[in-house]
Motif scaffolding. Structure first.
Motif, PDB file in Angstrom:
ATOM      1  N   ILE A 183       0.869  -1.175   0.000  1.00  0.00           N
ATOM      2  CA  ILE A 183       0.000   0.000   0.000  1.00  0.00           C
ATOM      3  C   ILE A 183       0.907   1.228   0.000  1.00  0.00           C
ATOM      4  CG2 ILE A 183      -1.806   1.294   1.190  1.00  0.00           C
ATOM      5  CD1 ILE A 183      -2.765  -1.254   2.476  1.00  0.00           C
ATOM      6  N   GLU A 184       0.875   1.984  -1.085  1.00  0.00           N
ATOM      7  CA  GLU A 184       1.690   3.187  -1.224  1.00  0.00           C
ATOM      8  C   GLU A 184       0.808   4.407  -1.002  1.00  0.00           C
ATOM      9  OE1 GLU A 184       3.572   3.140  -5.014  1.00  0.00           O
ATOM     10  OE2 GLU A 184       4.288   1.061  -4.814  1.00  0.00           O
ATOM     11  N   VAL A 185       1.057   5.101   0.118  1.00  0.00           N
ATOM     12  CA  VAL A 185       0.257   6.277   0.464  1.00  0.00           C
ATOM     13  C   VAL A 185       0.927   7.528  -0.109  1.00  0.00           C
ATOM     14  CG1 VAL A 185      -0.746   7.629   2.341  1.00  0.00           C
ATOM     15  CG2 VAL A 185      -0.501   5.144   2.581  1.00  0.00           C
ATOM     16  N   PRO A 186       0.199   8.352  -0.839  1.00  0.00           N
ATOM     17  CA  PRO A 186       0.813   9.550  -1.424  1.00  0.00           C
ATOM     18  C   PRO A 186       1.178  10.578  -0.365  1.00  0.00           C
ATOM     19  CG  PRO A 186      -1.548   9.597  -1.762  1.00  0.00           C
ATOM     20  CD  PRO A 186      -1.231   8.241  -1.187  1.00  0.00           C
ATOM     21  N   LYS A 187       2.178  11.412  -0.680  1.00  0.00           N
ATOM     22  CA  LYS A 187       2.561  12.496   0.219  1.00  0.00           C
ATOM     23  C   LYS A 187       1.626  13.667  -0.044  1.00  0.00           C
ATOM     24  CE  LYS A 187       7.445  11.101   0.226  1.00  0.00           C
ATOM     25  NZ  LYS A 187       7.370  10.398   1.502  1.00  0.00           N
ATOM     26  N   VAL A 245     -19.369 -11.138   5.705  1.00  0.00           N
ATOM     27  CA  VAL A 245     -18.323 -11.339   4.707  1.00  0.00           C
ATOM     28  C   VAL A 245     -17.109 -12.010   5.328  1.00  0.00           C
ATOM     29  CG1 VAL A 245     -19.026  -9.434   3.214  1.00  0.00           C
ATOM     30  CG2 VAL A 245     -17.445  -8.987   5.101  1.00  0.00           C
ATOM     31  N   LEU A 246     -16.374 -12.720   4.481  1.00  0.00           N
ATOM     32  CA  LEU A 246     -15.098 -13.327   4.849  1.00  0.00           C
ATOM     33  C   LEU A 246     -14.023 -12.574   4.085  1.00  0.00           C
ATOM     34  CD1 LEU A 246     -13.564 -15.699   6.265  1.00  0.00           C
ATOM     35  CD2 LEU A 246     -13.848 -16.968   4.127  1.00  0.00           C
ATOM     36  N   VAL A 247     -13.021 -12.058   4.800  1.00  0.00           N
ATOM     37  CA  VAL A 247     -12.057 -11.169   4.154  1.00  0.00           C
ATOM     38  C   VAL A 247     -10.617 -11.460   4.570  1.00  0.00           C
ATOM     39  CG1 VAL A 247     -13.738  -9.283   3.985  1.00  0.00           C
ATOM     40  CG2 VAL A 247     -12.209  -9.382   5.956  1.00  0.00           C
ATOM     41  N   GLN A 248      -9.712 -11.049   3.670  1.00  0.00           N
ATOM     42  CA  GLN A 248      -8.320 -10.770   3.987  1.00  0.00           C
ATOM     43  C   GLN A 248      -8.187  -9.253   3.951  1.00  0.00           C
ATOM     44  OE1 GLN A 248      -5.674 -12.636   4.811  1.00  0.00           O
ATOM     45  NE2 GLN A 248      -5.212 -14.209   3.281  1.00  0.00           N
ATOM     46  N   TYR A 249      -7.416  -8.680   4.871  1.00  0.00           N
ATOM     47  CA  TYR A 249      -7.234  -7.232   4.802  1.00  0.00           C
ATOM     48  C   TYR A 249      -5.930  -6.806   5.463  1.00  0.00           C
ATOM     49  CZ  TYR A 249      -8.528  -6.715   9.738  1.00  0.00           C
ATOM     50  OH  TYR A 249      -8.560  -6.799  11.097  1.00  0.00           O
ATOM     51  N   LYS A 250      -5.533  -5.605   5.108  1.00  0.00           N
ATOM     52  CA  LYS A 250      -4.358  -4.955   5.680  1.00  0.00           C
ATOM     53  C   LYS A 250      -4.710  -3.497   5.888  1.00  0.00           C
ATOM     54  CE  LYS A 250       0.402  -3.682   4.330  1.00  0.00           C
ATOM     55  NZ  LYS A 250       1.452  -3.901   3.286  1.00  0.00           N
ATOM     56  N   GLY A 251      -4.371  -2.952   7.059  1.00  0.00           N
ATOM     57  CA  GLY A 251      -4.657  -1.563   7.355  1.00  0.00           C
ATOM     58  C   GLY A 251      -3.400  -0.798   7.706  1.00  0.00           C
ATOM     59  N   VAL A 252      -3.243   0.393   7.117  1.00  0.00           N
ATOM     60  CA  VAL A 252      -2.104   1.262   7.422  1.00  0.00           C
ATOM     61  C   VAL A 252      -2.609   2.659   7.731  1.00  0.00           C
ATOM     62  CG1 VAL A 252      -0.598  -0.086   5.897  1.00  0.00           C
ATOM     63  CG2 VAL A 252      -1.655   2.020   5.032  1.00  0.00           C
ATOM     64  N   LEU A 253      -1.759   3.460   8.378  1.00  0.00           N
ATOM     65  CA  LEU A 253      -2.085   4.843   8.694  1.00  0.00           C
ATOM     66  C   LEU A 253      -1.715   5.748   7.524  1.00  0.00           C
ATOM     67  CD1 LEU A 253      -0.680   4.924  12.343  1.00  0.00           C
ATOM     68  CD2 LEU A 253      -3.063   4.609  11.648  1.00  0.00           C
ATOM     69  N   GLU A 279       1.684  -0.108   9.207  1.00  0.00           N
ATOM     70  CA  GLU A 279       0.635  -1.111   9.375  1.00  0.00           C
ATOM     71  C   GLU A 279       0.210  -1.173  10.831  1.00  0.00           C
ATOM     72  OE1 GLU A 279       0.636  -5.888   9.496  1.00  0.00           O
ATOM     73  OE2 GLU A 279       1.223  -5.071   7.538  1.00  0.00           O
ATOM     74  N   PHE A 280      -1.105  -1.178  11.062  1.00  0.00           N
ATOM     75  CA  PHE A 280      -1.616  -1.305  12.429  1.00  0.00           C
ATOM     76  C   PHE A 280      -2.469  -2.550  12.614  1.00  0.00           C
ATOM     77  CE2 PHE A 280      -4.690   1.258  10.108  1.00  0.00           C
ATOM     78  CZ  PHE A 280      -5.888   0.650  10.427  1.00  0.00           C
ATOM     79  N   ASP A 281      -2.878  -3.187  11.538  1.00  0.00           N
ATOM     80  CA  ASP A 281      -3.700  -4.395  11.658  1.00  0.00           C
ATOM     81  C   ASP A 281      -3.675  -5.139  10.338  1.00  0.00           C
ATOM     82  OD1 ASP A 281      -5.353  -6.251  12.818  1.00  0.00           O
ATOM     83  OD2 ASP A 281      -7.194  -5.103  12.515  1.00  0.00           O
ATOM     84  N   SER A 282      -3.691  -6.479  10.400  1.00  0.00           N
ATOM     85  CA  SER A 282      -3.620  -7.263   9.169  1.00  0.00           C
ATOM     86  C   SER A 282      -3.960  -8.717   9.440  1.00  0.00           C
ATOM     87  CB  SER A 282      -2.207  -7.175   8.576  1.00  0.00           C
ATOM     88  OG  SER A 282      -2.045  -8.069   7.497  1.00  0.00           O
ATOM     89  N   THR A 283      -4.834  -9.282   8.618  1.00  0.00           N
ATOM     90  CA  THR A 283      -5.073 -10.724   8.699  1.00  0.00           C
ATOM     91  C   THR A 283      -3.862 -11.497   8.200  1.00  0.00           C
ATOM     92  OG1 THR A 283      -6.101 -10.719   6.503  1.00  0.00           O
ATOM     93  CG2 THR A 283      -7.570 -10.502   8.400  1.00  0.00           C
ATOM     94  N   PHE A 322      -7.106   0.912   3.943  1.00  0.00           N
ATOM     95  CA  PHE A 322      -7.232  -0.538   3.951  1.00  0.00           C
ATOM     96  C   PHE A 322      -7.196  -1.110   2.538  1.00  0.00           C
ATOM     97  CE2 PHE A 322      -9.464   0.761   7.802  1.00  0.00           C
ATOM     98  CZ  PHE A 322      -8.993  -0.138   8.758  1.00  0.00           C
ATOM     99  N   SER A 323      -6.572  -2.267   2.414  1.00  0.00           N
ATOM    100  CA  SER A 323      -6.771  -3.142   1.261  1.00  0.00           C
ATOM    101  C   SER A 323      -7.599  -4.312   1.759  1.00  0.00           C
ATOM    102  CB  SER A 323      -5.434  -3.641   0.716  1.00  0.00           C
ATOM    103  OG  SER A 323      -5.645  -4.667  -0.235  1.00  0.00           O
TER     104      SER A 323
END
Length: 334
Positions: free
Chosen positions: A219-223, A249-257, A263-267, A326-327
């Motif tokens: 996950i590339e967050v822009p400046k 729903v059943l998911v895979q996910y990744k969360g970043v700030l 990253e703060f949370d990720s399956t 999130f993705s």
């Protein structure tokens, strides 16, 4: 105690609040008001022997995902687990601890009474094939079977509802149960979205990797300053059913700030999928996934007012008024 997924810890006023701790359970096990195969105590019995029969005949609805009619049991059922693959599929092999999606019918051997089925609800069961999530008979009967298969099996009380039975469903502690299960899908920590890549041309929103190898996407967050409104864009567009506002729903996910890309949370990090109702999660997730197709990967950018606002979960690493990125891979729904 396993860490609870942060997306379920919806703390601010106006968001759905769940119990404070526990492992990742969801309402996916609540398939009906009767006795779904998930509604049993976990037995401490040793594994059963797998035998060929006896099993009653399927007399109608003989095609995959047709509601079957099953004859009343004849004679004494096996005191072990009788299992028969009625239709052999050629899909992925089911492993213990996978999540499965399946249609099913359950009835009592001695009377032929159907106590539960998903066909009439037109909603397949989505549940983890794990101890404590589903009756042991299902775990032992379905592990090793392939997606696309119809499996019939009988479950004595030892690996079913035990000596107490299930009074709500009319199941006594002496009842052997007969199930017909149509396996539609199986999912594990290596599962990913399946679909067509969608162009990511907006330089003002994050760019998400399109790998489908079960590994966490980049996950590339822009400046740039974060958006004030919710962003919910396809990264990979699947071809499954659309998710509804009340879907599980059943998911895979990744969360970043947004601020630092941390990253703060990720399956993926937990190596464990998450299943939940969209009525359980922060508003940004509920709104962002509603209308999206199963099989898709979705970029969700959640502004503070649709996330945790000024009251983020303690110990989460999320600051007040953080924008979250999130993705999310939508693997299945019910």
């Amino acid at each position: 105690m396993r860490r609870r997924s942060l997306i379920l810890a919806a703390v601010p006023a106006g968001l759905v609040t769940l119990a404070g701790c526990g492992d990742d359970k969801s309402d996916s096990s609540k398939a009906s008001d009767s006795a779904s195969p998930s509604a049993a105590e976990t037995s401490a019995a040793p594994p059963p022997k797998i035998v060929d029969g006896p099993l009653p005949a399927i007399t109608a609805g003989t095609k995959l995902n047709e509601k079957p009619a099953v004859a009343k049991g004849s004679g004494e059922p096996s005191d072990q687990l009788a299992v028969k693959t009625v239709i052999a599929g050629n899909g992925q092999t089911v492993a213990e601890n996978d999540y499965i999606q399946a249609n099913y019918l359950g009835q009592i051997w001695s009377s032929g009474k159907v106590f539960d089925n998903s066909y009439d609800r037109k909603t397949p069961l989505l549940i983890q094939l794990a101890a404590g999530s589903i009756i042991d008979g299902w775990r032992y009967a379905l592990t090793g079977k392939k997606v696309g298969s119809r499996v019939e099996f009988s479950v004595p009380p030892t690996w079913g509802y035990g000596k107490n039975g299930n009074a709500q469903a009319g199941i006594k502690g002496t009842d052997t149960l007969v199930f017909v299960v149509d396996l539609q899908g199986t999912f594990n920590a290596k599962s990913s979205a399946k679909g067509s890549d969608v162009a990511q041309n907006d330089a003002k929103v994050p760019k998400v990797g399109t790998n489908t190898d079960g590994k966490a996407p980049s996950i590339e967050v822009p400046k740039a300053d974060p958006p004030k409104k919710l962003v919910a864009d396809y990264v990979i567009e699947g071809d499954g059913d659309e998710v509804k506002a009340d879907s599980t729903v059943l998911v895979q996910y990744k969360g970043v700030l947004w601020d630092n890309g941390k990253e703060f949370d990720s399956t993926y990090s937990r190596k464990a999928l998450t299943s939940f109702s969209l009525q359980q999660v922060v508003k940004g997730w509920a709104q962002g996934l509603t209308g999206k197709k199963v099989g898709s990967r979705v970029l969700i950018v959640v502004p503070p007012d649709l996330g945790y606002g000024d009251n983020p979960p303690a110990g989460s690493g999320i600051s007040k008024d953080s924008t979250l990125v999130f993705s999310v891979d939508i693997l299945a729904k019910m």
